[in-house]
Design a protein around this motif. Structure first.
Motif, short mmCIF file in Angstrom:
data_model
loop_
_atom_site.label_atom_id
_atom_site.label_comp_id
_atom_site.label_asym_id
_atom_site.label_seq_id
_atom_site.Cartn_x
_atom_site.Cartn_y
_atom_site.Cartn_z
N ALA A 125 0.83 -1.20 0.00
CA ALA A 125 0.00 0.00 0.00
C ALA A 125 0.87 1.26 0.00
N GLU A 126 2.05 1.17 0.65
CA GLU A 126 2.95 2.32 0.68
C GLU A 126 3.72 2.49 -0.62
N SER A 127 3.95 1.37 -1.33
CA SER A 127 4.68 1.41 -2.60
C SER A 127 3.89 0.65 -3.66
N PRO A 128 2.81 1.26 -4.13
CA PRO A 128 1.98 0.56 -5.12
C PRO A 128 2.67 0.48 -6.48
N ARG A 129 2.12 -0.37 -7.34
CA ARG A 129 2.62 -0.49 -8.71
C ARG A 129 1.47 -0.19 -9.67
N TRP A 130 1.72 0.69 -10.62
CA TRP A 130 0.77 0.94 -11.69
C TRP A 130 1.18 0.11 -12.90
N LEU A 131 0.20 -0.52 -13.51
CA LEU A 131 0.45 -1.37 -14.67
C LEU A 131 -0.48 -0.98 -15.81
N ARG A 132 0.03 -1.06 -17.03
CA ARG A 132 -0.81 -0.72 -18.19
C ARG A 132 -0.41 -1.60 -19.39
N LEU A 133 -1.43 -2.12 -20.06
CA LEU A 133 -1.25 -2.81 -21.33
C LEU A 133 -2.03 -2.05 -22.39
N THR A 134 -1.36 -1.71 -23.49
CA THR A 134 -1.99 -0.97 -24.58
C THR A 134 -1.98 -1.83 -25.83
N ARG A 135 -3.16 -1.98 -26.44
CA ARG A 135 -3.26 -2.78 -27.65
C ARG A 135 -3.41 -1.89 -28.88
N GLY A 164 -3.88 -3.18 -32.67
CA GLY A 164 -3.93 -4.29 -33.61
C GLY A 164 -3.39 -5.56 -33.00
N ASP A 165 -2.34 -6.12 -33.62
CA ASP A 165 -1.74 -7.35 -33.13
C ASP A 165 -0.60 -7.11 -32.15
N THR A 166 -0.33 -5.86 -31.83
CA THR A 166 0.78 -5.53 -30.93
C THR A 166 0.25 -5.05 -29.59
N VAL A 167 0.78 -5.62 -28.51
CA VAL A 167 0.41 -5.23 -27.15
C VAL A 167 1.69 -4.79 -26.44
N THR A 168 1.64 -3.58 -25.85
CA THR A 168 2.80 -3.00 -25.19
C THR A 168 2.52 -2.83 -23.71
N GLY A 169 3.51 -3.18 -22.88
CA GLY A 169 3.36 -3.08 -21.44
C GLY A 169 4.15 -1.93 -20.85
N TYR A 170 3.53 -1.24 -19.88
CA TYR A 170 4.18 -0.12 -19.18
C TYR A 170 3.97 -0.30 -17.68
N GLU A 171 4.93 0.25 -16.91
CA GLU A 171 4.78 0.28 -15.45
C GLU A 171 5.11 1.68 -14.94
N SER A 172 4.58 1.97 -13.73
CA SER A 172 4.80 3.30 -13.15
C SER A 172 4.68 3.20 -11.63
N ALA A 173 5.40 4.07 -10.95
CA ALA A 173 5.30 4.13 -9.49
C ALA A 173 4.22 5.10 -9.03
N ASP A 174 3.83 6.06 -9.89
CA ASP A 174 2.87 7.07 -9.46
C ASP A 174 1.69 7.25 -10.41
N GLY A 175 1.67 6.52 -11.52
CA GLY A 175 0.57 6.66 -12.47
C GLY A 175 0.72 7.85 -13.40
N ALA A 176 1.84 8.58 -13.29
CA ALA A 176 2.06 9.75 -14.14
C ALA A 176 3.24 9.55 -15.08
N ARG A 177 4.35 9.04 -14.54
CA ARG A 177 5.55 8.79 -15.35
C ARG A 177 5.64 7.29 -15.61
N TRP A 178 5.59 6.94 -16.89
CA TRP A 178 5.51 5.53 -17.28
C TRP A 178 6.80 5.07 -17.94
N THR A 179 7.16 3.81 -17.67
CA THR A 179 8.33 3.17 -18.26
C THR A 179 7.88 1.96 -19.06
N LYS A 180 8.36 1.88 -20.30
CA LYS A 180 8.01 0.75 -21.13
C LYS A 180 8.74 -0.51 -20.66
N VAL A 181 8.01 -1.60 -20.50
CA VAL A 181 8.59 -2.89 -20.13
C VAL A 181 8.93 -3.70 -21.37
N GLY A 182 8.01 -3.72 -22.32
CA GLY A 182 8.24 -4.49 -23.54
C GLY A 182 7.03 -4.45 -24.45
#
Length: 505
Positions: A161-171, A173-191
């Motif tokens: 709860a003190e250090s949550p993880r934000w996760l996002r998958l964006t589709r 077409g046939d490509t799905v990209t994953g992102y993570e963030s510590a605050d929901g504002a600044r996102w880092t691409k995972v793959g």
């Protein structure tokens, strides 16, 4: 010597080999491998029914590449179109582990390293269908996994709860990209993953899974057997948003694969979804990924008699060296005669192995499945490779024994050395009778490495399994193991030729 003369020499050596005794021995090798390979399939039919009601045992799902996979988890999902995304904040990941084996009568809190929960985009709810998942794991940080065998690492660390993880998958077409963030504002691409043929509408949502943990129990001289423990994971999500959904439908939820039938799930915490004031809590067990060999037969199980067959071939090959009268018993062979004998022995051993594996592998696996037993499926080319590799193993082992007989000048000494270096290390490692590390080193450094030709099990870092020779896993790839045996055979053959020349001079 001309080619025609060498051909006549080969024909003569072939005629010498085809004696009644050697034919009986090679036939015994064939029958031993086939008989022991088919023996498990001749037992009582397996059934997964209860009391007097018999039902067929479930089969493992097959993934997009045709390999059997593990695909069991709890899934809360909604429909997602060809372009869109799902975003969540994850605030907790907890779990339970049953302990200690063998009774598993104590439940302790904890997470196994590959317990996982997060978001997933999947081609429907059918087991084995294509997917991309972005998750937080028990001890391996954020990971993006897709189509069962692919694994991309994100940032390390857990979630709270003190250090949550934000996760996002964006589709797209046939490509799905994953992102993570510590605050929901600044996102880092995972793959990013490309899934060919992904339909226009897929299922996107939240999931939780936790694979069975394992405990190694010591046996014999330090070897170990595997006991698996039930585990479960529970994840808490909020700030869930789905953009690009087909409709404003409610969350559908249920288990992918069988779940909820164990005593721990019935009386402790059943799998499922709990919604409360925008917070979603999901509990599940199982795994999504490559499948291990637990509870299933492997292709190599149909070659249970291979070690005995190799032993018979070694004896026959070592006895195929003529003896010169006298106290030394030195082999009376020219270099060309030795080459001809090696070619004949290797060819006949190869044909013997081809018949052994060519019958035992396909017939044995089909009989096991017809008898209701689970056999891990492999591609046809892999099955063919096992058959040809088995034939090569017998051929090279035969040449190795023949060369030892020439080098050591005694049949009994050649058989002893060949059996001690080719067969014995494999038997000690496979039973199991040795510690795992000792068994692995034996199968790396001795001619017994050649038995790796029968291996069909792959090691995946994201799969909890006992990767040891006793479980069918070899430390070398099939070609590297065969190369080790070939190296020994070539070295001993060279020494035999050198010694023959020294004796002749």
């Amino acid at each position: 010597m001309t080619a025609a003369a060498f051909h006549r020499l080969l024909h003569a050596e072939w005629a010498k080999f085809c004696s009644r005794g050697r034919a009986i021995a090679m036939t015994a090798a064939i029958l031993t491998t086939i008989g022991l390979g088919l023996l498990p399939a001749l037992g009582k039919s397996s059934s997964c029914g209860f009391d007097s009601v018999a039902v067929a045992c479930p089969t493992n799902p097959v993934g997009p590449d045709g390999q059997e996979v593990s695909d069991r988890f709890y899934f809360a999902h909604r429909s997602l179109g060809a372009n869109g995304s799902i975003t969540v904040r994850m605030t907790s990941l907890t779990g339970i582990i049953t302990y200690p084996p063998p009774d598993h009568d104590e439940i302790v809190p904890g997470l196994v390293p590959w317990a996982k929960a997060g978001i997933i985009v999947k081609d429907g709810t059918r087991q084995g269908s294509s997917y991309v998942a972005l998750m937080v794991t028990g001890h391996n940080g954020v990971r993006m996994q897709y189509d069962y065998s692919q694994d991309v690492a994100g940032r390390p660390g857990g979630v709270s709860a003190e250090s949550p993880r934000w996760l996002r998958l964006t589709r797209s077409g046939d490509t799905v990209t994953g992102y993570e963030s510590a605050d929901g504002a600044r996102w880092t691409k995972v793959g990013a993953a490309h899934l060919p043929g992904l339909p226009g509408t897929v299922q996107a949502g939240l999931f939780a899974a936790s694979p069975g943990d394992l405990t190694l129990r010591r046996v014999a001289l330090g070897g170990s057997t595997t006991e698996y423990r039930f585990t479960q994971a529970t994840a808490v999500f909020d700030n869930v948003s789905l953009d690009g959904g087909v409709s404003a439908e409610a969350w559908q939820h249920g288990s992918i694969g069988e779940m909820g039938h164990t005593d721990w799930e019935r009386y402790h915490q059943p799998p499922g979804l709990v919604e409360s004031n925008g917070t979603l809590t999901i509990t599940g067990s199982g795994d999504i990924g490559p499948i291990g060999a637990v509870g299933s037969h492997n292709v190599e199980d149909t070659l249970a008699g291979l070690a005995i067959s190799v032993m018979l071939v070694i004896v026959v090959a070592a006895r195929f060296v003529p003896r010169r009268p006298g106290p030394t018993g030195a082999p009376s062979l020219t270099g060309r005669a030795l080459a001809a004998k090696a070619a004949v022995v290797g060819a006949i051993a190869f044909l013997t192995g081809l018949v052994c594996a060519g019958v035992a592998v396909p017939v044995g696996t089909r009989m096991l499945r017809a008898n209701g037993q689970s056999v891990l499926a492999v591609p046809a080319l892999t099955e063919l490779r096992v058959i040809l590799g088995t034939a090569a193993l017998l051929a090279v082992a035969a040449v190795f024994a023949l060369a030892l007989a020439v080098l050591l000048r005694r049949t009994w000494a050649a058989v002893t050395v060949a059996a001690s270096t080719v067969v014995l290390p494999y038997v000690l490692a496979a039973l199991p009778l040795l510690p795992d590390q000792a068994a692995k080193w034996l199968l790396r450094l001795t001619p017994a490495a050649g038995f790796a030709v029968q291996q069909t099990i792959h090691e995946y870092p994201q799969v909890i399994a006992h990767y040891a020779p006793s479980e069918g896993y070899f430390p070398l790839t099939w070609w590297a193991g065969l190369a080790v045996l070939c190296g020994y055979a070539a070295g001993v053959l060279a020494l035999a030729l050198l010694r023959r020349r020294t004796v002749a001079s």
